[in-house]
Design a protein around this motif. Structure first.
Motif, PDB file in Angstrom:
ATOM      1  N   GLU A  40      42.035  37.396  45.130  1.00  0.00           N
ATOM      2  CA  GLU A  40      41.100  38.205  45.324  1.00  0.00           C
ATOM      3  C   GLU A  40      40.186  39.191  44.646  1.00  0.00           C
ATOM      4  OE1 GLU A  40      43.653  37.589  46.982  1.00  0.00           O
ATOM      5  OE2 GLU A  40      42.436  36.172  48.503  1.00  0.00           O
ATOM      6  N   LEU A  44      35.153  36.468  41.488  1.00  0.00           N
ATOM      7  CA  LEU A  44      34.015  38.272  41.220  1.00  0.00           C
ATOM      8  C   LEU A  44      32.696  37.062  40.695  1.00  0.00           C
ATOM      9  CD1 LEU A  44      35.538  41.094  40.707  1.00  0.00           C
ATOM     10  CD2 LEU A  44      33.976  41.556  42.240  1.00  0.00           C
ATOM     11  N   PRO A  45      31.624  37.953  40.481  1.00  0.00           N
ATOM     12  CA  PRO A  45      30.508  37.347  39.373  1.00  0.00           C
ATOM     13  C   PRO A  45      31.066  37.327  38.903  1.00  0.00           C
ATOM     14  CG  PRO A  45      29.474  38.165  41.359  1.00  0.00           C
ATOM     15  CD  PRO A  45      30.786  38.651  40.964  1.00  0.00           C
ATOM     16  N   GLY A  46      31.432  38.401  37.924  1.00  0.00           N
ATOM     17  CA  GLY A  46      31.787  39.017  36.037  1.00  0.00           C
ATOM     18  C   GLY A  46      31.528  40.300  36.066  1.00  0.00           C
ATOM     19  N   GLY A  47      31.743  40.536  35.168  1.00  0.00           N
ATOM     20  CA  GLY A  47      32.310  42.252  34.236  1.00  0.00           C
ATOM     21  C   GLY A  47      33.495  42.125  33.669  1.00  0.00           C
ATOM     22  N   LYS A  48      34.146  43.455  34.262  1.00  0.00           N
ATOM     23  CA  LYS A  48      35.336  44.219  33.717  1.00  0.00           C
ATOM     24  C   LYS A  48      36.578  43.295  33.773  1.00  0.00           C
ATOM     25  CE  LYS A  48      35.495  48.643  31.700  1.00  0.00           C
ATOM     26  NZ  LYS A  48      35.344  49.891  32.222  1.00  0.00           N
ATOM     27  N   PRO A  49      36.503  43.009  34.869  1.00  0.00           N
ATOM     28  CA  PRO A  49      37.818  42.424  35.478  1.00  0.00           C
ATOM     29  C   PRO A  49      38.107  40.937  35.364  1.00  0.00           C
ATOM     30  CG  PRO A  49      36.776  43.789  37.517  1.00  0.00           C
ATOM     31  CD  PRO A  49      35.794  43.125  36.438  1.00  0.00           C
ATOM     32  N   HIS A  51      36.583  40.415  32.873  1.00  0.00           N
ATOM     33  CA  HIS A  51      36.743  39.713  31.298  1.00  0.00           C
ATOM     34  C   HIS A  51      38.401  40.003  30.969  1.00  0.00           C
ATOM     35  CE1 HIS A  51      36.383  41.279  27.126  1.00  0.00           C
ATOM     36  NE2 HIS A  51      37.164  42.593  27.536  1.00  0.00           N
ATOM     37  N   SER A  68      44.037  35.857  51.132  1.00  0.00           N
ATOM     38  CA  SER A  68      43.340  35.770  52.833  1.00  0.00           C
ATOM     39  C   SER A  68      42.760  34.050  52.365  1.00  0.00           C
ATOM     40  CB  SER A  68      41.568  36.162  51.874  1.00  0.00           C
ATOM     41  OG  SER A  68      41.420  37.861  52.151  1.00  0.00           O
ATOM     42  N   TYR A  81      35.893  29.842  50.537  1.00  0.00           N
ATOM     43  CA  TYR A  81      37.555  30.859  49.557  1.00  0.00           C
ATOM     44  C   TYR A  81      37.612  29.384  49.295  1.00  0.00           C
ATOM     45  CZ  TYR A  81      41.698  33.372  49.404  1.00  0.00           C
ATOM     46  OH  TYR A  81      42.860  33.352  49.142  1.00  0.00           O
ATOM     47  N   ARG A  91      39.165  28.168  36.600  1.00  0.00           N
ATOM     48  CA  ARG A  91      38.986  28.788  34.666  1.00  0.00           C
ATOM     49  C   ARG A  91      40.423  29.503  34.437  1.00  0.00           C
ATOM     50  NH1 ARG A  91      34.261  33.937  35.348  1.00  0.00           N
ATOM     51  NH2 ARG A  91      34.892  34.522  33.216  1.00  0.00           N
ATOM     52  N   HIS A 112      42.570  41.602  56.397  1.00  0.00           N
ATOM     53  CA  HIS A 112      43.110  42.021  55.056  1.00  0.00           C
ATOM     54  C   HIS A 112      44.644  42.726  55.669  1.00  0.00           C
ATOM     55  CE1 HIS A 112      39.164  41.384  53.643  1.00  0.00           C
ATOM     56  NE2 HIS A 112      38.567  42.235  54.796  1.00  0.00           N
ATOM     57  N   ASP A 113      45.111  42.193  56.368  1.00  0.00           N
ATOM     58  CA  ASP A 113      46.273  42.095  56.398  1.00  0.00           C
ATOM     59  C   ASP A 113      47.392  41.739  56.741  1.00  0.00           C
ATOM     60  OD1 ASP A 113      49.112  44.145  56.591  1.00  0.00           O
ATOM     61  OD2 ASP A 113      48.402  44.960  58.651  1.00  0.00           O
TER      62      ASP A 113
END
Lengths: 283, 262
Positions: A40, A44-49, A51, A68, A81, A91, A112-113
């Motif tokens: 989870e 995400l769409p993109g960015g640091k994680p 990358h 989840s 999901y 990917r 979330h448990d």
């Protein structure tokens, strides 16, 4: 999907956490055999994680570990999901995808448990049919983890290990045996953890988790914020004796120390594995 | 039991369990084994407490400066009310909290900077893990033939956001992020436009002058260079406008906000 053996052991790994990204790619490159990424956190769409995950996967085998999937919920499967997980898997090309044998919410809510299931025949039928559907959507066999639990439902007429075995065999999926969770639940529900281990079919176990918990006196809480305790190391020794060398990793989600501290803990897992294999072959 | 009533029974159990975790309803208690040392209610409370703690931690992780400004205790009280009103439905806990600015507006009508800061941090987080796109270099502008300029349009990086802030929340955010004492929180008489975007992996933000804000609105809406010049005429002399427009475009390119020229 043809029935298959578990994935060969990847050795010793860690749950990848952002504070260790640079060390794992820099001065401690190659210090672990593989990494488990929390699914989870990368939907995400993109960015640091993403990358960093892309960079890490060029250096280490990656396993995706979700929270989840809610395989035991009576809500319909969340198809969006599942599509997102499939796209992430396409990917990242993980060695496998795991999640938990639990439910996380009903009526569209995500708590979330990792909520416990009653261990009954109707639950088995329900969960097995959903695993089949998920395995079809993802095009691969699932790996499901036993969770720590604090309640047992009165209606349960199977033990947890019987339930786990039936799930794995009927759904033809693999198991992620969380040794700490076995221990936590054994204290909370007053059963012998060795009986639990003996009840799990050897050929179904694909991965071990090790983690720390909090001792509350009369019960234990699975917190992942402390080092692995002695009792869990002992149980791990017994688990390696029974299941052989299985991909093993340490989960730390809170109070996360420097990478070197976790590497030292992982070295102990390696030593115990070596010693357990020796004592097994001597026996 | 038939398969249908079995499923119904599991569904009822899960619904009762969830109602206990979320609202303290006690119908599930009878379905749970307790022991003398650890009775059923204590066992169940482990789940309900963990539920609130985890969601509060998630809000604090996305909105750390709001937590700093409110203080841990008041933040926890706000989080608790939010958890009650807006349960999570998304698979990833990362998206829990999107309605928090609206709740803060309701809870603190006299302190609009709290909702402002929450909205600001949410937008910063959206830029942090927003979609990737390759920015164009300055050579992309140099390659355009003079006769093409009037009809030229520009595609912006997907993380570009313009926010009209009615308080000095971005300055509060900036100071708190740098571990400096924040300025006095204030509501503004006129809203101030702010720009948030991501330059490669680095989340950036800066305030916008009214002319650049209007220019960005036109250009992000698909406007041409000619339309950019038209809008800038509202602020600048006609003869200064082409240089102003070129200057803005160059800045956007240098700041890696432009991902396409067509």
């Amino acid at each position: 999907m043809p029935k298959s053996s578990p994935h060969p052991s990847l050795g010793f790994g860690l749950g990848v956490r952002p504070i260790h990204y640079d060390a794992l790619l820099g001065e401690r490159k190659g210090s672990v055999g593989w990494l488990e990424a929390l699914t989870e956190n990368y939907l995400l769409p993109g960015g640091k994680p993403l990358h960093y995950l892309e960079r890490l996967r060029t250096e280490y085998p990656i396993v995706l570990h979700g929270v989840s999937l809610s395989i035991g919920s009576t809500d319909p499967l969340n198809e969006t999901y599942l599509r997102e997980v499939k796209a992430l898997a396409d990917r990242v090309e993980p060695a496998w995808i795991s999640d938990h044998l639990c439910w996380t919410g009903v009526d569209g809510v995500n708590l979330h448990d990792l909520m416990p299931l009653p261990f009954t025949e109707p639950t088995l039928n329900h969960v097995v049919s959903r695993i089949a559907a998920v395995q079809e959507r993802l095009g691969r066999r699932l790996v499901l983890e036993n969770v720590s639990s604090y309640v047992n439902f009165s209606r349960s007429d199977l033990t947890e290990w019987e339930f786990l075995r039936e799930i794995a065999e009927r759904a033809d999926c693999h198991l992620l045996l969380d040794v700490n969770n076995v221990y936590v639940s054994s204290v909370n529900h007053n059963f012998d953890p060795m009986t639990y281990l003996r009840g799990i079919p050897v050929e179904r176990v694909q991965q071990f988790h090790l983690a720390g918990h909090r001792n509350m006196g009369d019960y234990l809480i699975d917190t992942h914020d402390e080092p692995v305790c002695e009792a869990v190391w002992e149980l791990f020794h017994a688990a390696v004796e029974r299941f052989g060398p299985v991909s093993t990793m340490i989960e730390r989600d809170d109070n996360i120390p420097e990478l070197d501290v976790l590497l030292a803990e992982l070295a102990r897992a390696r030593d115990i594995t070596t010693s357990a294999q020796k004592s097994k072959s001597a026996a | 039991m038939s398969a249908q009533s079995d499923a119904h029974s599991l569904a009822e159990l899960q619904r009762d369990f969830q109602r206990h975790v979320m609202h303290g309803h006690d119908r599930i208690v009878d379905a749970v084994d307790g022991s003398a040392a650890v009775p059923a209610t204590l066992r169940l409370s482990i789940y309900s407490e963990a539920y609130r703690l985890r969601l509060t931690d998630a809000l604090a992780s996305t909105l750390p400066r709001l937590q700093q400004l409110l203080g841990e205790e008041q933040f926890a009280a706000v989080a608790s009310e939010y958890i009650e009103l807006c349960p999570s439905s998304h698979p990833s806990i990362r998206w829990f909290g999107d309605q928090l600015p609206a709740l803060l507006t309701k809870l603190f009508p006299d302190q609009p900077w709290l909702a402002g800061l929450a909205a600001w941090e949410w937008a910063i987080a959206a830029a942090f893990d927003g979609a990737d796109a390759q920015a164009v270099g300055i050579e992309a502008l140099a390659a355009v033939a003079p006769e093409q300029w009037p009809s030229l349009t520009f595609q912006f990086h997907p993380t570009v956001q313009v926010l009209a802030m009615h308080t000095n929340a971005p300055l509060l955010f900036k100071a708190l992020s740098a571990d400096e004492p924040p300025p006095e929180p204030v509501a503004l008489e006129q809203p101030q436009s702010w720009l948030i975007w991501r330059e490669q992996l680095k989340t950036q933000y800066r305030s916008l002058s009214p002319d650049e804000s209007a220019a960005l609105a036109v250009m992000r809406g698909g406007g041409s260079f000619e339309m950019l010049c038209d809008v800038l005429c509202n602020w600048h002399d006609a003869e200064a406008v082409p240089a102003q427009a070129a200057g803005l475009l160059k800045r956007w390119v240098v700041e890696q906000m432009i991902v396409g020229v067509s």
